[in-house]
Design a protein around this motif. Structure first.
Motif, PDB file in Angstrom:
ATOM      1  N   GLU A  48       0.822  -1.207   0.000  1.00  0.00           N
ATOM      2  CA  GLU A  48       0.000   0.000   0.000  1.00  0.00           C
ATOM      3  C   GLU A  48       0.857   1.259   0.000  1.00  0.00           C
ATOM      4  O   GLU A  48       0.582   2.216  -0.717  1.00  0.00           O
ATOM      5  N   VAL A  49       1.899   1.265   0.812  1.00  0.00           N
ATOM      6  CA  VAL A  49       2.776   2.431   0.885  1.00  0.00           C
ATOM      7  C   VAL A  49       3.491   2.650  -0.441  1.00  0.00           C
ATOM      8  O   VAL A  49       3.611   3.774  -0.932  1.00  0.00           O
ATOM      9  N   PHE A  50       3.963   1.564  -1.045  1.00  0.00           N
ATOM     10  CA  PHE A  50       4.733   1.655  -2.289  1.00  0.00           C
ATOM     11  C   PHE A  50       3.897   1.218  -3.485  1.00  0.00           C
ATOM     12  O   PHE A  50       4.378   0.516  -4.370  1.00  0.00           O
ATOM     13  N   ARG A  51       2.656   1.651  -3.506  1.00  0.00           N
ATOM     14  CA  ARG A  51       1.727   1.220  -4.551  1.00  0.00           C
ATOM     15  C   ARG A  51       2.053   1.835  -5.906  1.00  0.00           C
ATOM     16  O   ARG A  51       1.970   1.182  -6.939  1.00  0.00           O
ATOM     17  N   ASP A  52       2.418   3.108  -5.923  1.00  0.00           N
ATOM     18  CA  ASP A  52       2.700   3.797  -7.181  1.00  0.00           C
ATOM     19  C   ASP A  52       4.101   3.462  -7.679  1.00  0.00           C
ATOM     20  O   ASP A  52       5.010   3.198  -6.897  1.00  0.00           O
ATOM     21  N   ASN A  53       4.259   3.497  -8.984  1.00  0.00           N
ATOM     22  CA  ASN A  53       5.572   3.274  -9.575  1.00  0.00           C
ATOM     23  C   ASN A  53       6.367   4.575  -9.618  1.00  0.00           C
ATOM     24  O   ASN A  53       5.795   5.670  -9.660  1.00  0.00           O
ATOM     25  N   ILE A  54       7.685   4.464  -9.601  1.00  0.00           N
ATOM     26  CA  ILE A  54       8.548   5.638  -9.737  1.00  0.00           C
ATOM     27  C   ILE A  54       8.484   6.129 -11.177  1.00  0.00           C
ATOM     28  O   ILE A  54       8.731   5.369 -12.115  1.00  0.00           O
ATOM     29  N   ARG A  55       8.171   7.409 -11.347  1.00  0.00           N
ATOM     30  CA  ARG A  55       8.019   7.963 -12.694  1.00  0.00           C
ATOM     31  C   ARG A  55       9.117   8.970 -13.044  1.00  0.00           C
ATOM     32  O   ARG A  55       9.045   9.638 -14.066  1.00  0.00           O
ATOM     33  N   THR A 125      -7.394   7.105  17.256  1.00  0.00           N
ATOM     34  CA  THR A 125      -8.630   7.016  16.477  1.00  0.00           C
ATOM     35  C   THR A 125      -8.729   8.051  15.361  1.00  0.00           C
ATOM     36  O   THR A 125      -9.649   7.987  14.546  1.00  0.00           O
ATOM     37  N   SER A 126      -7.838   9.005  15.333  1.00  0.00           N
ATOM     38  CA  SER A 126      -7.774   9.958  14.213  1.00  0.00           C
ATOM     39  C   SER A 126      -6.304  10.305  14.015  1.00  0.00           C
ATOM     40  O   SER A 126      -5.864  11.401  14.327  1.00  0.00           O
ATOM     41  N   CYS A 127      -5.571   9.339  13.490  1.00  0.00           N
ATOM     42  CA  CYS A 127      -4.106   9.399  13.565  1.00  0.00           C
ATOM     43  C   CYS A 127      -3.463  10.359  12.575  1.00  0.00           C
ATOM     44  O   CYS A 127      -2.310  10.733  12.749  1.00  0.00           O
ATOM     45  N   GLY A 128      -4.188  10.779  11.530  1.00  0.00           N
ATOM     46  CA  GLY A 128      -3.582  11.707  10.581  1.00  0.00           C
ATOM     47  C   GLY A 128      -2.286  11.157  10.026  1.00  0.00           C
ATOM     48  O   GLY A 128      -2.234  10.045   9.497  1.00  0.00           O
ATOM     49  N   SER A 129      -1.207  11.916  10.176  1.00  0.00           N
ATOM     50  CA  SER A 129       0.087  11.487   9.642  1.00  0.00           C
ATOM     51  C   SER A 129       0.830  10.550  10.584  1.00  0.00           C
ATOM     52  O   SER A 129       1.971  10.181  10.311  1.00  0.00           O
ATOM     53  N   GLY A 130       0.205  10.169  11.703  1.00  0.00           N
ATOM     54  CA  GLY A 130       0.783   9.140  12.571  1.00  0.00           C
ATOM     55  C   GLY A 130       1.758   9.627  13.620  1.00  0.00           C
ATOM     56  O   GLY A 130       2.547   8.833  14.135  1.00  0.00           O
ATOM     57  N   GLY A 131       1.716  10.914  13.967  1.00  0.00           N
ATOM     58  CA  GLY A 131       2.682  11.468  14.914  1.00  0.00           C
ATOM     59  C   GLY A 131       2.676  10.788  16.273  1.00  0.00           C
ATOM     60  O   GLY A 131       3.725  10.401  16.794  1.00  0.00           O
ATOM     61  N   SER A 183      -3.658   8.033   5.169  1.00  0.00           N
ATOM     62  CA  SER A 183      -3.280   6.779   5.827  1.00  0.00           C
ATOM     63  C   SER A 183      -2.041   6.181   5.172  1.00  0.00           C
ATOM     64  O   SER A 183      -1.163   5.641   5.851  1.00  0.00           O
ATOM     65  N   ARG A 184      -1.956   6.295   3.863  1.00  0.00           N
ATOM     66  CA  ARG A 184      -0.754   5.820   3.166  1.00  0.00           C
ATOM     67  C   ARG A 184       0.456   6.648   3.570  1.00  0.00           C
ATOM     68  O   ARG A 184       1.550   6.115   3.772  1.00  0.00           O
ATOM     69  N   ALA A 185       0.253   7.952   3.680  1.00  0.00           N
ATOM     70  CA  ALA A 185       1.360   8.825   4.089  1.00  0.00           C
ATOM     71  C   ALA A 185       1.832   8.469   5.490  1.00  0.00           C
ATOM     72  O   ALA A 185       3.036   8.422   5.766  1.00  0.00           O
ATOM     73  N   ALA A 186       0.878   8.196   6.387  1.00  0.00           N
ATOM     74  CA  ALA A 186       1.229   7.859   7.767  1.00  0.00           C
ATOM     75  C   ALA A 186       2.074   6.591   7.823  1.00  0.00           C
ATOM     76  O   ALA A 186       3.077   6.517   8.544  1.00  0.00           O
ATOM     77  N   LYS A 187       1.675   5.583   7.061  1.00  0.00           N
ATOM     78  CA  LYS A 187       2.445   4.339   7.048  1.00  0.00           C
ATOM     79  C   LYS A 187       3.809   4.554   6.395  1.00  0.00           C
ATOM     80  O   LYS A 187       4.812   3.971   6.806  1.00  0.00           O
ATOM     81  N   ASN A 200      -0.521  -0.890  12.187  1.00  0.00           N
ATOM     82  CA  ASN A 200      -1.751  -1.397  11.586  1.00  0.00           C
ATOM     83  C   ASN A 200      -2.712  -0.239  11.337  1.00  0.00           C
ATOM     84  O   ASN A 200      -3.145   0.427  12.271  1.00  0.00           O
ATOM     85  N   MET A 201      -3.032   0.006  10.070  1.00  0.00           N
ATOM     86  CA  MET A 201      -3.903   1.114   9.710  1.00  0.00           C
ATOM     87  C   MET A 201      -5.304   0.599   9.421  1.00  0.00           C
ATOM     88  O   MET A 201      -5.489  -0.313   8.613  1.00  0.00           O
TER      89      MET A 201
END
Length: 204
Positions: A48-55, A125-131, A183-187, A200-201
Motif C-alpha cells: 500500500e505504501v509503495f503502490r505507485d511506480n517511480i516515474r 482514532t484519528s491518527c492523521g500522519s501518525g505522529g 493513511s498511506r502517508a502515515a504508514k 496497523n492502519m
C-alpha cells in the motif's frame, strides 16, 4: 586585455565529450536500477505504501540523490526528521486536506506521561500522519535500546532488541484514518523514520 595564452584555452574533443556523456548515462542508469530495486524491496514489505511506480527519469533521480546522499537518516534524531517532514509536507496536508500537525512538544509530552510498554495496545482514532503512533513506537524502541545496549555488536542482543519493538509495531500499534491518501502517508512516514515496520492502519 590581449590574446589568451595557449595554456588558458581548454578544449574538449568531440570524442571525449561523447565518451563523457556515455559514462554519465551508464552511471545514471545503474543508479536508477539500484533505486528501483530498493523501492521494490520496500514494496515487498508494504504494497500500500509503495503502490505507485517511480516515474522519475534516471537523470532526475541522479539529481535527487545528489542532494540527499550526504544525509544519514539512520543517525538522525526523531525531532530533526519531524522538522524536515513538516517542512516539505506540511503545506500539502494543510492545503489539500486541511489537516495540521500536532506540535511535537505536545505529542512528546502526551507519550511521555502514558505508561506505554512493549505489550501495551496503542490506538489513535484519528491518527492523521501518525505522529502519536510514531512517538509511541520510538518510546518502545528507546526502551529496547536500554535493555539491549550492545545490540549493534552482539547478535543475540540484536535479535531481542529488534523483536522487542518490531513486534510491538506489528501487533500492538493501531491507527484509524478516514482519508486513504493520508493513511498511506502515515504508514510511509514509519518507513521514512527507519523503523522498517509500519503499524496497523484501519481505514474508515
Amino acid at each position: 586585455m590581449g590574446e589568451p595564452y595557449d595554456f588558458q584555452i581548454i578544449t574538449v574533443s568531440k570524442d571525449e565529450e561523447k565518451n563523457e556523456n556515455k559514462r554519465r548515462l551508464i552511471e545514471n542508469d545503474n543508479l536508477y536500477k539500484r533505486i528501483i530495486a530498493l523501492y521494490e524491496e520496500g514494496r515487498s514489505k508494504d504494497k500500500e505504501v509503495f503502490r505507485d511506480n517511480i516515474r522519475l527519469t534516471p537523470e532526475k533521480i541522479r539529481t535527487v540523490v545528489g542532494y540527499l546522499e550526504s544525509i544519514n537518516l539512520s543517525e538522525t534524531d526523531l525531532d530533526s526528521k519531524g522538522r524536515a517532514f513538516e517542512t516539505f509536507m506540511g503545506s500539502f496536508f494543510r492545503g489539500t486536506y486541511g489537516q495540521y500537525f500536532t506540535p511535537r512538544e505536545i505529542v512528546q509530552f502526551v507519550v511521555d506521561v502514558l505508561p506505554i510498554q512493549y505489550d501495551s495496545k496503542v490506538l489513535d482514532t484519528s491518527c492523521g500522519s501518525g505522529g502519536f503512533l510514531l512517538y509511541a513506537l520510538n518510546k518502545v524502541r528507546t526502551k529496547a535500546t536500554q535493555l539491549y545496549p550492545k545490540y549493534k555488536t552482539d547478535t543475540r542482543q540484536y535479535k531481542h532488541w529488534y523483536s522487542y519493538w518490531h513486534d510491538f509495531a506489528a501487533n500492538n500499534l493501531y491507527g484509524i484514518e478516514i482519508s486513504e491518501q493520508i493513511s498511506r502517508a502515515a504508514k510511509g512516514i514509519v518507513f521514512y523514520y527507519n523503523f522498517t515496520k509500519s503499524f496497523n492502519m484501519l481505514e474508515l
